[in-house]
Scaffold this motif. Structure first.
Motif, PDB file in Angstrom:
ATOM      1  N   SER A  47      -9.388  76.894 -34.312  1.00  9.30           N
ATOM      2  CA  SER A  47      -8.448  76.183 -35.242  1.00  9.30           C
ATOM      3  C   SER A  47      -7.054  76.663 -35.658  1.00  9.30           C
ATOM      4  O   SER A  47      -7.130  77.763 -35.381  1.00  9.30           O
ATOM      5  CB  SER A  47      -9.346  75.886 -36.610  1.00  9.30           C
ATOM      6  OG  SER A  47      -8.685  75.426 -37.693  1.00  9.30           O
ATOM      7  N   GLU A  49      -6.105  76.505 -38.658  1.00  5.86           N
ATOM      8  CA  GLU A  49      -6.165  77.244 -40.010  1.00  5.86           C
ATOM      9  C   GLU A  49      -6.522  78.636 -39.675  1.00  5.86           C
ATOM     10  O   GLU A  49      -7.551  79.009 -39.097  1.00  5.86           O
ATOM     11  CB  GLU A  49      -7.328  76.395 -40.698  1.00  5.86           C
ATOM     12  CG  GLU A  49      -7.121  74.969 -41.111  1.00  5.86           C
ATOM     13  CD  GLU A  49      -6.004  74.873 -42.154  1.00  5.86           C
ATOM     14  OE1 GLU A  49      -5.699  75.578 -42.894  1.00  5.86           O
ATOM     15  OE2 GLU A  49      -5.320  73.896 -41.948  1.00  5.86           O
ATOM     16  N   TYR A  56      -5.846  84.198 -36.433  1.00  6.59           N
ATOM     17  CA  TYR A  56      -6.826  82.786 -36.116  1.00  6.59           C
ATOM     18  C   TYR A  56      -8.114  83.253 -35.343  1.00  6.59           C
ATOM     19  O   TYR A  56      -8.122  84.542 -35.044  1.00  6.59           O
ATOM     20  CB  TYR A  56      -6.037  82.013 -35.341  1.00  6.59           C
ATOM     21  CG  TYR A  56      -4.838  81.356 -35.790  1.00  6.59           C
ATOM     22  CD1 TYR A  56      -4.757  80.460 -36.946  1.00  6.59           C
ATOM     23  CD2 TYR A  56      -3.696  81.598 -35.434  1.00  6.59           C
ATOM     24  CE1 TYR A  56      -3.609  79.743 -37.315  1.00  6.59           C
ATOM     25  CE2 TYR A  56      -2.497  81.056 -35.883  1.00  6.59           C
ATOM     26  CZ  TYR A  56      -2.515  80.202 -36.997  1.00  6.59           C
ATOM     27  OH  TYR A  56      -1.520  79.556 -37.542  1.00  6.59           O
TER      28      TYR A  56
END
Length: 210
Positions: A47, A49, A56
């Motif tokens: 992701s 995010e 990450y």
């Protein structure tokens, strides 16, 4: 034309968003880091995010392992290889131009290895690392981890290596992990063993075999 002290309005009579907020500044863009901005590296991210601040989670192309990757790390297609759809080698690098140092992380994943050969793999790995001590042992994420570290000086300055071999408890899967911290070229830099070991442990301890 508006009178002095009045807020300008849109044609429908509503105030503009900037006027409501009391400023005319554009919202700041999020700094995704090089890992998310680089096309090849981004393909490995689970992701865009951050899993935690500055990191990450990435997944190997074969889907056999996951681990943390710093948001400014890069994976080069020249430093990634698949072997017989059962093994995967990957290196990611991080440059800290401010502190004149570089990090790299290399993993070699084996989707299957001959049962009962763990000791042989550890001996070969120890020779490759130039390590003549005894590995430390821990268990993380259903993995048996054998790890150690080295600190030395090469032609460019201090070097720290932190490395481990991790075996799955459930399957004949394994992954080797090598973390390196060293100076960029001939520039002087400070390599702190405790600081670098904490970063290396954080990344190694994030590894999961699927």
């Amino acid at each position: 034309m508006t009178n002095e002290g009045e807020n300008p309005q849109q044609p429908n009579g509503e105030e503009t968003p900037n006027d409501q907020n009391g400023n005319n500044e554009e919202p700041l863009e999020q700094d995704l880091g090089q890992a998310a901005e680089d096309e090849f590296t981004r393909e490995f991210l689970v992701s865009t995010e951050e899993e935690e601040e500055g990191f990450y989670r990435m997944r190997g192309e074969l889907g056999g392992f996951e681990m943390l990757i710093p948001k400014d790390a890069l994976i080069s297609d020249l430093l990634h290889a698949i072997e017989n759809q059962k093994g995967e080698t990957l290196i990611y690098t991080m440059n800290n131009d401010l502190e004149k140092k570089q990090h790299d992380v290399q993993v070699m994943y084996m989707g299957q290895y001959p049962e009962g050969t763990e000791h042989n793999y550890l001996n070969v790995f120890k020779r490759e690392m130039g390590f003549d001590g005894d590995f430390s042992y821990t268990e993380i994420n259903d993995l048996e981890a054998h790890y150690g570290s080295l600190e030395y000086v090469d032609d460019y300055g201090p070097v720290i290596k932190y490395f481990g071999y991790l075996f799955s408890k459930e399957k004949d899967q394994a992954i080797s992990f090598v973390f390196g911290a060293f100076c960029q070229g001939e520039e002087e830099c400070v390599i702190d063993l405790e600081e670098e070991s904490k970063l290396a442990e954080k990344i190694m301890n994030s590894i999961r075999l699927k």
